[in-house]
Scaffold this active site. Structure first.
Site, PDB file in Angstrom:
ATOM      1  N   GLN A  90     -10.158 -11.796  -5.565  1.00 26.90           N
ATOM      2  CA  GLN A  90      -9.470 -10.562  -5.950  1.00 26.90           C
ATOM      3  C   GLN A  90     -10.481  -9.424  -6.112  1.00 26.90           C
ATOM      4  O   GLN A  90     -11.495  -9.568  -6.810  1.00 26.90           O
ATOM      5  CB  GLN A  90      -8.682 -10.796  -7.252  1.00 26.90           C
ATOM      6  CG  GLN A  90      -7.797  -9.640  -7.666  1.00 26.90           C
ATOM      7  CD  GLN A  90      -6.624  -9.390  -6.714  1.00 26.90           C
ATOM      8  OE1 GLN A  90      -6.140 -10.289  -6.042  1.00 26.90           O
ATOM      9  NE2 GLN A  90      -6.172  -8.154  -6.647  1.00 26.90           N
ATOM     10  N   LYS A 108       0.746 -13.587  -7.251  1.00 29.91           N
ATOM     11  CA  LYS A 108       0.381 -14.404  -6.078  1.00 29.91           C
ATOM     12  C   LYS A 108       0.604 -15.878  -6.384  1.00 29.91           C
ATOM     13  O   LYS A 108       1.122 -16.634  -5.557  1.00 29.91           O
ATOM     14  CB  LYS A 108      -1.084 -14.143  -5.679  1.00 29.91           C
ATOM     15  CG  LYS A 108      -1.291 -12.794  -5.018  1.00 29.91           C
ATOM     16  CD  LYS A 108      -2.764 -12.407  -4.888  1.00 29.91           C
ATOM     17  CE  LYS A 108      -2.860 -10.979  -4.325  1.00 29.91           C
ATOM     18  NZ  LYS A 108      -4.215 -10.423  -4.321  1.00 29.91           N
ATOM     19  N   ASP A 142      -7.222 -12.910   3.521  1.00 26.33           N
ATOM     20  CA  ASP A 142      -7.196 -11.451   3.400  1.00 26.33           C
ATOM     21  C   ASP A 142      -7.545 -10.782   4.729  1.00 26.33           C
ATOM     22  O   ASP A 142      -7.297  -9.594   4.911  1.00 26.33           O
ATOM     23  CB  ASP A 142      -8.272 -10.994   2.395  1.00 26.33           C
ATOM     24  CG  ASP A 142      -7.746 -10.768   0.991  1.00 26.33           C
ATOM     25  OD1 ASP A 142      -6.589 -10.342   0.857  1.00 26.33           O
ATOM     26  OD2 ASP A 142      -8.516 -11.002   0.043  1.00 26.33           O
TER      27      ASP A 142
END
Ligand code: GUN
Length: 283
Positions: free
Chosen positions: A97, A53, A120
């Protein structure tokens, strides 16, 4: 014989477009889209994802911060860090995460991310917006699936779309996105009766089960589009999807390989959401 949906190629072309838009946006506004990723502990798979990422952000000209916190981080310490990033004007997207260590309440952490920085799209406010159909962000995996279907001009309207898997991250939002495109949508799961009967009616079948080669040839319709969201380790140690690729290949019209299908799209969609967050922040 199937046409292979090339996620690497689609991903590369979308990233090129994002890099161009990022540069144009920065030139117009002086704002460089910024993503902060928090990783707690040392899960090796998570470390790889986070590294990827970070690199992807840099490749498209975005600002990227990775915050590594130890396994014994308390919930309070993590929430403090999220709060600090929430107030940071250089950060437009915050991603924690997952999975988090067992002593941390994931739901509380997700709720602490301001919805406008929740790239997200896991915050209940963003989940609700997907339900209504006025979302800014779409969770990265289902967004990637939609982008692939679009790239190959695969019509969704009026199609029978069957999704195997009902997770909050993939199955449920995938169903909403397909419904928004006027598909007839069915979600199957571990308690579905006569699964093969249901899946074999699918014009578009999305497999998000998390079990190697779960979808066999008898479960797919002749000429169907098969999208494989699974990333599993096969008995031979190689990566494989939820679909028995070789067995299904000759029966279907389109199929995504694993690796190289949906996988490469997910980080690309994260970049897209980060750019959207930055653009929304100057509105
Ligand atoms: N872990 C595995 N996939 C994801 C994802 O899409 N977002 C976050 N935050 N964690 C993950």
């Amino acid at each position: 014989m199937a046409q292979i949906i090339d996620g690497k190629a689609v991903s590369a072309s979308v990233r090129e477009r994002i890099a161009k838009e990022t540069a144009e946006f920065a030139k117009e506004t002086g704002v460089i889209p910024g993503l902060a990723v928090i990783i707690v502990g040392e899960n090796p798979a998570s470390q790889v994802y986070v590294r990827n990422k970070h690199k992807a952000c840099q490749d498209v000209g975005m600002h990227s911060v990775v915050i590594e916190m130890p396994e014994n981080t308390t919930q309070e310490q993590l929430l403090e860090k999220v709060d600090e990033l929430a107030k940071d004007n250089a950060i437009h997207g915050i991603l924690v995460q997952l999975p988090l260590p067992a002593h941390i309440d994931e739901e509380e952490v997700i709720k602490a991310i301001p919805p406008e920085k929740d790239v997200d799209a896991f915050h209940p406010a963003n989940v609700g917006r997907i339900m209504i159909g006025n979302q800014s962000f779409v969770p990265c995996t289902p967004a990637g699936v939609m982008e692939l279907l679009d790239a190959y001009d695969i019509e969704i309207e009026g199609k029978n779309c069957v999704i195997i898997g009902r997770s909050n991250i993939v199955g449920k939002p995938q169903a909403m996105l397909m419904l928004q495109k006027n598909a007839t949508v069915t979600i199957c799961h571990s308690r579905t009766k006569n699964l093969a009967e249901v899946t074999s009616k699918a014009d578009i079948l999305v497999a998000a089960v998390g079990r190697s080669k779960f979808v066999t040839a008898d479960m797919v319709k002749e000429g169907a589009v098969v999208i494989d969201v699974g990333i599993n380790r096969g008995e031979d140690g190689k990566l494989c999807g939820d679909v028995d690729y070789d067995a299904v290949f000759d029966k279907v019209s389109y199929i995504t390989p694993v690796p190289g299908g949906v996988g490469p799209m997910t980080i690309t969609m994260l970049l897209k959401n980060t750019l959207t967050a930055a653009k929304d922040s100057v509105r």
